[in-house]
Design an enzyme around this catalytic site. Structure first.
Site, PDB file in Angstrom:
ATOM      1  N   ASP A  73       0.838  -1.216  -0.063  1.00  0.00           N
ATOM      2  CA  ASP A  73       0.218   0.106  -0.076  1.00  0.00           C
ATOM      3  C   ASP A  73       0.834   1.216  -0.110  1.00  0.00           C
ATOM      4  O   ASP A  73       2.018   1.280   0.469  1.00  0.00           O
ATOM      5  CB  ASP A  73      -0.983  -0.001   1.255  1.00  0.00           C
ATOM      6  CG  ASP A  73      -0.307  -0.592   2.426  1.00  0.00           C
ATOM      7  OD1 ASP A  73       0.749  -0.510   2.503  1.00  0.00           O
ATOM      8  OD2 ASP A  73      -0.987  -0.998   3.254  1.00  0.00           O
ATOM      9  N   ASN A 142      -7.446  -2.637  14.311  1.00  0.00           N
ATOM     10  CA  ASN A 142      -8.620  -2.773  13.909  1.00  0.00           C
ATOM     11  C   ASN A 142      -8.928  -4.035  12.987  1.00  0.00           C
ATOM     12  O   ASN A 142     -10.134  -4.158  12.471  1.00  0.00           O
ATOM     13  CB  ASN A 142      -9.365  -1.327  13.362  1.00  0.00           C
ATOM     14  CG  ASN A 142      -8.781  -1.280  12.049  1.00  0.00           C
ATOM     15  OD1 ASN A 142      -7.937  -1.883  11.454  1.00  0.00           O
ATOM     16  ND2 ASN A 142      -8.956   0.028  11.275  1.00  0.00           N
ATOM     17  N   HIS A 144      -7.457  -4.462  10.082  1.00  0.00           N
ATOM     18  CA  HIS A 144      -7.094  -4.460   8.547  1.00  0.00           C
ATOM     19  C   HIS A 144      -5.833  -4.834   8.210  1.00  0.00           C
ATOM     20  O   HIS A 144      -4.917  -5.394   9.020  1.00  0.00           O
ATOM     21  CB  HIS A 144      -6.996  -2.932   8.166  1.00  0.00           C
ATOM     22  CG  HIS A 144      -5.855  -2.007   8.584  1.00  0.00           C
ATOM     23  ND1 HIS A 144      -5.746  -0.841   9.014  1.00  0.00           N
ATOM     24  CD2 HIS A 144      -4.396  -2.641   9.137  1.00  0.00           C
ATOM     25  CE1 HIS A 144      -4.607  -0.369   9.452  1.00  0.00           C
ATOM     26  NE2 HIS A 144      -4.038  -1.447   9.306  1.00  0.00           N
ATOM     27  N   GLU A 149      -9.753  -1.727   5.251  1.00  0.00           N
ATOM     28  CA  GLU A 149     -10.031  -1.460   6.562  1.00  0.00           C
ATOM     29  C   GLU A 149     -11.669  -2.159   6.579  1.00  0.00           C
ATOM     30  O   GLU A 149     -12.304  -2.611   5.642  1.00  0.00           O
ATOM     31  CB  GLU A 149     -10.506  -0.082   6.532  1.00  0.00           C
ATOM     32  CG  GLU A 149      -9.088   1.115   6.300  1.00  0.00           C
ATOM     33  CD  GLU A 149      -8.371   1.271   7.695  1.00  0.00           C
ATOM     34  OE1 GLU A 149      -8.320   0.277   8.414  1.00  0.00           O
ATOM     35  OE2 GLU A 149      -7.952   2.346   7.917  1.00  0.00           O
TER      36      GLU A 149
END
Ligand code: F6R
Length: 250
Positions: A73, A142, A144, A149
């Site tokens: 990314d 979280n 991801h 996400e």
């Protein structure tokens, strides 16, 4: 008997031991196949791994000259020379320390004029390289992976994402400690792009990852925890330290 279940979990006494084991796995894979195609993450977690790989290269034990890399990314509207870019992170921690020919280093260009075209280019580049042999992942607090996400729907291919506030906060260090300065959007490999890798290693350490790791291993598949989709892949290893394994050991 070794477990044949995927994900396979290995718990290490500390993050350094996990990084060493993964570096050894990568260098063994490179010895067996010098033209290995590696998928790579950024973040705090792989810093120790990159340090170990640099040490292997410095001792002349490993030849990286035929490896191909694809990073997961990059921030949108951040060019490869920007000090906060993931490209610069990789230059600092790995690319400046091991001799990978620049043309074999693949990165999403966050400053591309046409982001969807840039994402399509990246998918083609991965396909042209024959796919990813070994994808290394970290995991967000979280859940991801890459920048996929938690959401009601996940994207399968490389795409533009809106980052969650917690993700921007955890990347603040790259932007002078200011979460508001972290771009709101990024480009990321998609879930299918990641899951098409021939094998996958998820590296995690610290108590802040323990809850997600427990849910990845024991919980249901849910788009609210993108890493749970790793349960669908037959060749996933999860390498964690004792703190990240805390909830598994109860
Ligand atoms: C970054 C990436 C992210 C990170 C995750 C964990 O390239 O793919 O999924 O792996 O945010 O980051 P750290 O390691 O900083 O906790």
């Amino acid at each position: 008997m070794p477990s044949t279940r995927s994900p396979r979990i290995t718990v290490f006494p500390n993050d350094r031991a996990a990084a060493r084991a993964l570096a050894r796995r990568i260098t063994d894979a490179l010895a067996a196949n010098p033209r290995l195609v590696l998928g790579l993450p950024t973040g705090r977690t792989p810093v120790g791994l990159y340090h170990e790989l640099a040490a292997h290269a410095a001792h002349g034990h490993t030849d990286f000259s035929h490896v191909t890399t694809f990073n997961l990314d990059e921030f949108l509207n951040v060019g490869p020379d920007h000090p906060g870019s993931y490209r610069q992170f990789m230059e600092q921690h790995l690319f400046s320390r091991v001799k990978i020919p620049p043309e074999r280093i693949n990165f999403l260009n966050g400053s591309a004029a046409d982001p969807p075209a840039e994402c399509a280019r990246y998918e083609r580049a991965i396909a042209d390289a024959g796919g990813i042999d070994l994808q290394i992942l970290g995991i967000g607090t979280n859940g991801h992976i890459g920048f996929n996400e938690p959401a009601r729907q996940l994207q399968s291919r490389t795409h533009c994402v809106t980052l969650k506030p917690e993700t921007r906060r955890s990347n603040a260090a790259l932007f002078g400690g200011d979460a508001a300065a972290v771009p709101e959007k990024a480009l990321s490999m998609g879930m299918a792009t990641i899951l098409q890798a021939r094998s996958i290693v998820l590296l995690a350490n610290g108590r802040s990852k323990a809850s997600c790791i427990e849910r990845v291993v024991n919980g249901p598949l849910t788009t609210e925890l993108p890493a749970s989709f790793l349960q669908l892949h037959h060749g996933v290893d999860i390498l964690i330290d004792k703190s990240a394994a805390e909830r598994l050991e109860r």
